[in-house]
Design a protein around this motif. Structure first.
Motif, PDB file in Angstrom:
ATOM      1  N   ALA A  89       0.852  -1.653   0.104  1.00  0.00           N
ATOM      2  CA  ALA A  89      -0.273   0.324   0.333  1.00  0.00           C
ATOM      3  C   ALA A  89       0.701   0.866  -0.121  1.00  0.00           C
ATOM      4  CB  ALA A  89      -0.660   0.818   1.156  1.00  0.00           C
ATOM      5  N   LYS A  90      -0.151   2.496  -0.196  1.00  0.00           N
ATOM      6  CA  LYS A  90       0.865   3.613  -0.051  1.00  0.00           C
ATOM      7  C   LYS A  90       0.317   4.358   0.173  1.00  0.00           C
ATOM      8  CE  LYS A  90       4.027   6.943  -2.081  1.00  0.00           C
ATOM      9  NZ  LYS A  90       5.079   7.364  -1.255  1.00  0.00           N
ATOM     10  N   LYS A  91       0.585   5.394   1.105  1.00  0.00           N
ATOM     11  CA  LYS A  91      -0.177   6.819   1.446  1.00  0.00           C
ATOM     12  C   LYS A  91       0.116   7.749   0.272  1.00  0.00           C
ATOM     13  CE  LYS A  91      -1.832   4.753   5.528  1.00  0.00           C
ATOM     14  NZ  LYS A  91      -2.394   5.126   6.952  1.00  0.00           N
ATOM     15  N   LEU A  92      -1.310   8.745  -0.478  1.00  0.00           N
ATOM     16  CA  LEU A  92      -0.613   9.223  -0.537  1.00  0.00           C
ATOM     17  C   LEU A  92      -2.134  11.146   0.071  1.00  0.00           C
ATOM     18  CD1 LEU A  92      -1.583   7.949  -4.026  1.00  0.00           C
ATOM     19  CD2 LEU A  92       1.224   8.648  -3.637  1.00  0.00           C
ATOM     20  N   TYR A  93      -1.561  12.084  -0.804  1.00  0.00           N
ATOM     21  CA  TYR A  93      -1.982  13.324  -0.601  1.00  0.00           C
ATOM     22  C   TYR A  93      -2.410  13.497   0.589  1.00  0.00           C
ATOM     23  CZ  TYR A  93      -3.110  13.215  -5.519  1.00  0.00           C
ATOM     24  OH  TYR A  93      -2.759  12.721  -6.906  1.00  0.00           O
ATOM     25  N   ASN A  94      -1.022  13.993   1.425  1.00  0.00           N
ATOM     26  CA  ASN A  94      -1.207  13.852   2.626  1.00  0.00           C
ATOM     27  C   ASN A  94      -1.505  13.578   3.991  1.00  0.00           C
ATOM     28  OD1 ASN A  94       0.195  16.604   3.009  1.00  0.00           O
ATOM     29  ND2 ASN A  94      -2.179  17.912   2.323  1.00  0.00           N
ATOM     30  N   ASP A  95      -1.694  12.148   3.437  1.00  0.00           N
ATOM     31  CA  ASP A  95      -1.825  10.379   3.814  1.00  0.00           C
ATOM     32  C   ASP A  95      -4.015  10.533   3.816  1.00  0.00           C
ATOM     33  OD1 ASP A  95       0.029  10.173   4.470  1.00  0.00           O
ATOM     34  OD2 ASP A  95       0.037  10.364   6.709  1.00  0.00           O
ATOM     35  N   ARG A  96      -4.017  11.354   3.020  1.00  0.00           N
ATOM     36  CA  ARG A  96      -5.583  10.873   3.018  1.00  0.00           C
ATOM     37  C   ARG A  96      -6.237   9.752   1.312  1.00  0.00           C
ATOM     38  NH1 ARG A  96      -9.160  15.378   4.473  1.00  0.00           N
ATOM     39  NH2 ARG A  96      -8.165  17.107   5.700  1.00  0.00           N
ATOM     40  N   LEU A  97      -5.184   9.972   0.539  1.00  0.00           N
ATOM     41  CA  LEU A  97      -5.587   8.789   0.078  1.00  0.00           C
ATOM     42  C   LEU A  97      -4.338   7.639   0.532  1.00  0.00           C
ATOM     43  CD1 LEU A  97      -6.802   7.696  -2.928  1.00  0.00           C
ATOM     44  CD2 LEU A  97      -5.221   8.842  -4.148  1.00  0.00           C
ATOM     45  N   THR A  98      -5.506   5.806  -0.165  1.00  0.00           N
ATOM     46  CA  THR A  98      -4.517   5.298   0.146  1.00  0.00           C
ATOM     47  C   THR A  98      -4.701   4.120  -0.532  1.00  0.00           C
ATOM     48  OG1 THR A  98      -4.199   5.113   3.221  1.00  0.00           O
ATOM     49  CG2 THR A  98      -3.717   3.348   2.024  1.00  0.00           C
ATOM     50  N   ILE A  99      -4.270   3.526  -1.680  1.00  0.00           N
ATOM     51  CA  ILE A  99      -4.140   2.579  -2.803  1.00  0.00           C
ATOM     52  C   ILE A  99      -3.472   1.534  -2.300  1.00  0.00           C
ATOM     53  CG2 ILE A  99      -3.074   2.180  -4.955  1.00  0.00           C
ATOM     54  CD1 ILE A  99      -5.060   4.839  -4.802  1.00  0.00           C
ATOM     55  N   LYS A 100      -3.936   0.303  -2.660  1.00  0.00           N
ATOM     56  CA  LYS A 100      -3.254  -0.835  -2.085  1.00  0.00           C
ATOM     57  C   LYS A 100      -3.555  -1.561  -2.840  1.00  0.00           C
ATOM     58  CE  LYS A 100      -3.560  -3.799   2.072  1.00  0.00           C
ATOM     59  NZ  LYS A 100      -4.822  -4.157   3.513  1.00  0.00           N
TER      60      LYS A 100
END
Length: 166
Positions: A89-100
């Motif tokens: 998983a990767k967190k993006l946009y100030n930890d608001r979006l998570t792609i897993k």
């Protein structure tokens, strides 16, 4: 059925956490099936660890799995079965979006089956080929920061008194 289980989480290091579940169970089944006296009993053990890894640059990974020994269950003796799952998983946009991305049953080893007991003058068994190898790609977005609920300023009794104007 008599059993015991243990669940827990252990921070192995700052970046690695182990969550686990394990159980040891004694099961007994006694019945007269098709004019055959059946006494199917035994002990089985099951374990399901999950390893979570915090990686640099807001990446995380997970390796989990489960395994169960041979287990008596009613008229059946279930064969051992297990599986291994992985995720990244990767967190993006100030930890608001998570792609897993995750893959379950990597080695396609969760194929339940067993033997059927209590059949007069015959032997029976089965093996299931399930669609357990599954790839998932998901995205989750947190729209707002969560806030703690404000403490109540009055009790329920006080609120009820105010409602009926006493």
């Amino acid at each position: 059925v008599l059993g015991m289980s243990i669940d827990g989480g252990i921070p192995i290091t700052k970046w690695w956490t182990l969550q686990f579940h394990s159980e040891l169970v004694y099961s007994q089944f006694r019945a007269n099936l098709y004019n055959v006296q059946l006494d199917n009993s035994g002990i089985y053990w099951q374990i399901a660890p999950t390893n979570q890894f915090q990686l640099p640059n807001k990446w995380s990974a997970e390796i989990s799995g489960s395994y169960q020994t041979s287990a008596p269950s009613g008229q059946f003796i279930i064969i051992p079965a297990g599986m291994i799952n992985i995720a990244l998983a990767k967190k993006l946009y100030n930890d608001r979006l998570t792609i897993k991305a995750s893959l379950n049953d990597v080695f396609f080893t969760f194929q339940p089956g067993g033997e059927i007991k209590g059949l007069n003058n015959s032997d029976a068994s089965w093996l299931s080929y399930l669609d357990t190898r599954v790839f998932n790609l998901s995205a989750s977005y947190r729209f707002k920061e969560g806030k703690a609920l404000a403490a109540r300023k009055q009790s329920a009794a006080e609120a009820e008194r105010a409602r009926v104007k006493l």
